[in-house]
Scaffold this motif. Structure first.
Motif, PDB file in Angstrom:
ATOM      1  N   LEU A  24      -1.887  11.084  -1.410  1.00 25.66           N
ATOM      2  CA  LEU A  24      -0.573  10.505  -1.191  1.00 25.66           C
ATOM      3  C   LEU A  24      -0.658   9.047  -0.765  1.00 25.66           C
ATOM      4  O   LEU A  24       0.346   8.380  -0.652  1.00 25.66           O
ATOM      5  CB  LEU A  24       0.194  11.333  -0.156  1.00 25.66           C
ATOM      6  N   TYR A  30       2.620   8.905  -5.589  1.00 21.02           N
ATOM      7  CA  TYR A  30       3.921   9.053  -4.931  1.00 21.02           C
ATOM      8  C   TYR A  30       5.053   8.817  -5.927  1.00 21.02           C
ATOM      9  O   TYR A  30       6.047   9.543  -5.955  1.00 21.02           O
ATOM     10  CB  TYR A  30       4.036   8.090  -3.750  1.00 21.02           C
ATOM     11  N   ILE A  33       5.517  11.859  -8.015  1.00 15.97           N
ATOM     12  CA  ILE A  33       6.276  12.899  -7.318  1.00 15.97           C
ATOM     13  C   ILE A  33       7.770  12.602  -7.404  1.00 15.97           C
ATOM     14  O   ILE A  33       8.583  13.479  -7.712  1.00 15.97           O
ATOM     15  CB  ILE A  33       5.828  12.999  -5.851  1.00 15.97           C
ATOM     16  N   SER A  37       9.672  15.224  -9.706  1.00 19.30           N
ATOM     17  CA  SER A  37      10.262  16.311  -8.925  1.00 19.30           C
ATOM     18  C   SER A  37      11.548  15.928  -8.204  1.00 19.30           C
ATOM     19  O   SER A  37      12.460  16.742  -8.089  1.00 19.30           O
ATOM     20  CB  SER A  37       9.240  16.804  -7.894  1.00 19.30           C
ATOM     21  N   ASP A  66      12.124  12.072  -1.116  1.00 19.05           N
ATOM     22  CA  ASP A  66      11.368  13.328  -1.145  1.00 19.05           C
ATOM     23  C   ASP A  66      11.606  14.137   0.124  1.00 19.05           C
ATOM     24  O   ASP A  66      11.671  15.371   0.088  1.00 19.05           O
ATOM     25  CB  ASP A  66       9.878  13.082  -1.373  1.00 19.05           C
TER      26      ASP A  66
END
Length: 247
Positions: A24, A30, A33, A37, A66
């Motif tokens: 990460l 990142y 992600i 997502s 996130d």
């Protein structure tokens, strides 16, 4: 001098040694992600508020996208209905919470700055969830003290999220543990505090990071030793510690 192959092998070995969370530290991961997502599933009101907040001079204070997604799912998983938020800013995490709660869900939201909250309020109203929010401007501790004095508030909250003045986190915890129900959850934000929790004493840190670091370290130590809770510290956003009250 190491060859490219050797460098790749060493990098892979390092990641295996310290665990996947070190990945990460990669901006590209990142971004992956977020794009894979988070952003495709981000509700339109949250996207709108995130973009409004990005233009604010204090945007560093906002909850990351996130983390907002994580909170929204967590609230659904625990079937939260009566919640509290200390530290609101423009309301991104507040909106994530309000969208997750049932129609008759409630959020007691406290912040010292109503102006920031009102920046996001039109988006919250447009999303149709403003009726779930009881916003109170001012310091949270006096409100919490009054609540603790009334036993009907003990164990009344399913979920509490704290993203406020780090030098009062310990003081919040002393009160919130009485207000969250057994089996309920408290989430403390920024518990990795820009990674400064593992920085050496002479590390070059921004003034505000250095000032609050000791308070964050104190909180982390206290939570780890508190027998009334189970904890899980996650490297989401700036670090969030989930505390489940067990007694």
């Amino acid at each position: 001098m190491a060859t490219n192959a050797e460098g790749t092998q060493n990098e892979a070995g390092r990641h295996q040694e310290v665990g996947h969370k070190s990945l990460l530290q990669s901006d590209a991961l990142y971004q992956y992600i977020l794009e894979t997502s988070v952003y495709p599933r981000e509700p339109e009101p949250m996207k709108e508020l995130r973009e409004i907040t990005a233009k604010h001079p204090w945007n560093i204070m906002t909850t990351s996208a996130d983390e907002g997604q994580f909170l929204n799912m967590l609230l659904k998983l625990i079937n939260a209905k009566n919640t509290m938020e200390i530290g609101v800013y423009t309301g991104y995490s507040l909106l994530a919470t309000a969208l997750a709660l049932p129609e008759d869900g409630k959020i007691l939201a406290m912040d010292i700055n109503r102006e920031n909250y009102e920046l996001g309020l039109p988006v919250i109203e447009k999303a149709g969830v403003a009726h779930k929010i009881d916003f109170r401007e001012g310091p949270a501790l006096p409100v919490l003290d009054l609540m603790v004095e009334d036993e009907k508030n003990h164990g009344a909250y399913d979920f509490i999220f704290v993203d406020a003045d780090k030098d009062n986190y310990i003081n919040y915890h002393k009160r919130l543990i009485e207000l969250v129900k057994v089996g309920g959850v408290i989430g403390y934000d920024n518990t990795l505090w820009n990674g400064s929790v593992v920085a050496p004493p002479d590390a070059p840190l921004r003034k505000y990071v250095r000032y609050y670091r000791d308070f964050v370290l104190e909180l982390n130590k206290a939570l780890a030793a508190d027998p009334r809770i189970e904890i899980c510290m996650l490297p989401v956003g700036d670090g969030i510690t989930i505390c489940r009250r067990i007694k």
